[in-house]
Design an enzyme around this catalytic site. Structure first.
Site, mmCIF file in Angstrom:
data_model
loop_
_atom_site.group_PDB
_atom_site.id
_atom_site.type_symbol
_atom_site.label_atom_id
_atom_site.label_comp_id
_atom_site.label_asym_id
_atom_site.label_seq_id
_atom_site.Cartn_x
_atom_site.Cartn_y
_atom_site.Cartn_z
ATOM 1 N N ASP A 177 60.484 -23.298 14.243
ATOM 2 C CA ASP A 177 59.819 -24.144 13.235
ATOM 3 C C ASP A 177 60.003 -25.604 13.641
ATOM 4 O O ASP A 177 60.894 -25.938 14.423
ATOM 5 C CB ASP A 177 60.404 -23.919 11.830
ATOM 6 C CG ASP A 177 59.649 -24.734 10.771
ATOM 7 O OD1 ASP A 177 58.408 -24.753 10.805
ATOM 8 O OD2 ASP A 177 60.299 -25.383 9.930
ATOM 9 N N SER A 178 59.165 -26.455 13.064
ATOM 10 C CA SER A 178 59.314 -27.890 13.306
ATOM 11 C C SER A 178 60.661 -28.391 12.766
ATOM 12 O O SER A 178 61.174 -29.399 13.245
ATOM 13 C CB SER A 178 58.178 -28.646 12.619
ATOM 14 O OG SER A 178 58.198 -28.359 11.237
ATOM 15 N N CYS B 15 56.079 -21.311 11.527
ATOM 16 C CA CYS B 15 55.583 -22.620 11.108
ATOM 17 C C CYS B 15 54.070 -22.502 11.050
ATOM 18 O O CYS B 15 53.434 -22.148 12.056
ATOM 19 C CB CYS B 15 55.996 -23.669 12.144
ATOM 20 S SG CYS B 15 55.289 -25.300 11.865
ATOM 21 N N GLU C 23 62.591 -31.909 3.389
ATOM 22 C CA GLU C 23 63.444 -32.231 4.545
ATOM 23 C C GLU C 23 64.532 -33.237 4.156
ATOM 24 O O GLU C 23 65.588 -33.270 4.764
ATOM 25 C CB GLU C 23 62.601 -32.805 5.701
ATOM 26 C CG GLU C 23 61.722 -31.778 6.406
ATOM 27 C CD GLU C 23 62.412 -31.075 7.584
ATOM 28 O OE1 GLU C 23 63.069 -31.753 8.382
ATOM 29 O OE2 GLU C 23 62.276 -29.847 7.703
ATOM 30 N N CYS D 37 53.171 -22.842 3.887
ATOM 31 C CA CYS D 37 54.050 -23.721 4.651
ATOM 32 C C CYS D 37 55.442 -23.149 4.453
ATOM 33 O O CYS D 37 55.845 -22.878 3.308
ATOM 34 C CB CYS D 37 53.984 -25.153 4.139
ATOM 35 S SG CYS D 37 55.247 -26.213 4.884
ATOM 36 N N HIS E 113 58.231 -24.356 4.534
ATOM 37 C CA HIS E 113 59.170 -25.174 3.764
ATOM 38 C C HIS E 113 59.053 -24.942 2.259
ATOM 39 O O HIS E 113 60.011 -25.146 1.511
ATOM 40 C CB HIS E 113 58.909 -26.667 3.998
ATOM 41 C CG HIS E 113 59.446 -27.196 5.277
ATOM 42 N ND1 HIS E 113 59.000 -26.798 6.509
ATOM 43 C CD2 HIS E 113 60.402 -28.130 5.517
ATOM 44 C CE1 HIS E 113 59.653 -27.463 7.450
ATOM 45 N NE2 HIS E 113 60.511 -28.280 6.874
#
Ligand code: DGL
Length: 275
Positions: A11-12, A74, A159, A193, A195
């Site tokens: 993932d990023s 991701c 994040e 997503c 996240h």
């Protein structure tokens, strides 16, 4: 992990840990390596070329670690890099290696959740503008209306550890209101997503009860399990000692501090320098 052949999960940043959690719970026997490209996250607003370049560098790193199979956990990388990697780059990197994404497995089952045949898809700007979800969902369920909404503020909030603080409410309500007012018949919202599951409690709080909220982790885990059953040649190559390692391209102390919320327990990461 000498001579090991782990599954790579990419993932990023931290979001892929939510998918990794579901995969590791369902398939605990395999070895895994997780890489978060935290130094260059978020990917969500970046161009096709940039996301492809970053993702390819990470995929090469996984191959260098002995991973025969890499999951792009991701959506942005799956939307903007996966096709080029599968169709062009893999030939030169080893025909026996595989890279899989999270969009197709999700699109394959999303029709099972909706009764009104009207689905909301929330993702990064990159995922939404690529149109990948609309294309993939219509491939399997042409009758479903797909209503997409980019939520560019959500990944930075997550994040930065703001996902459970009151300040996040404003941006949760903002995007949900825009989506629902544009399509009041939506009965299913897909968190496209990796996240976004961190915001799921807030998302549910601000939605009417009749709207289902779908996270991808369990869907991707089921799909991987099915893939390994259908591909014994890959399954047999994977090492199986239940080992897990976590890598980040940025600060390990930060990763360990934030990663636990996504993974569900404390993580201890190692640093990678892709340069
Ligand atoms: N977790 C990524 C996704 O699923 C996005 C995060 C980012 O913008 O880098 O799209």
């Amino acid at each position: 992990m000498a001579n090991s052949a782990p599954i790579g999960i990419f993932d990023s940043g931290y979001g892929g840990l939510t998918v990794f959690r579901s995969i590791a719970d369902l398939l605990p026997q395999y070895d895994y390596i997780y890489l978060g490209d935290n130094a260059r996250a978020p990917y969500g607003n970046r161009s096709f070329d940039t996301v492809h370049q970053y993702t390819l560098e990470c995929v090469k790193w996984f191959f260098g670690q002995g991973c025969p199979l890499v999951i792009l956990a991701c959506n942005t990388a799956s939307a903007k890099a996966l096709r080029t990697i599968q169709q062009r780059d893999l030939q030169g990197l080893g025909a026996d290696k595989r890279v899989l994404g999270v969009i197709r497995p999700t699109a394959e089952v999303i029709g099972n959740y909706t009764k009104t045949k009207s689905v909301g898809v929330l993702g990064t700007k990159g995922t939404i503008s690529s149109g990948s979800y609309e294309i993939e969902i219509h491939h399997f369920f042409p009758e479903i209306k797909v209503h997409q909404m980019a939520c560019p503020m959500w990944v930075p909030l997550i994040e930065n550890g703001e996902y459970n603080r009151p300040g996040a409410d404003y941006f949760v309500v903002k995007y949900l209101d825009q989506l629902i007012s544009s399509a009041p018949d939506i009965d299913t919202i897909l968190l496209a997503c990796t996240h976004y599951p961190l915001l799921i409690n807030k998302i549910k709080k601000f939605l009417p009860e009749n709207i289902k909220v779908v996270s991808q982790g369990p869907i991707v885990a089921d799909s991987l399990s099915d893939y390994l059953l259908r591909h014994p040649e890959m399954e047999q190559r994977l090492s199986k000692s239940g080992a897990k390692r976590f890598f980040t391209t940025d600060d390990t102390a930060d990763f360990d501090m934030h990663g636990g919320a996504f993974w569900g327990e404390r993580v201890k990461s190692e640093v990678v320098n892709l340069g």
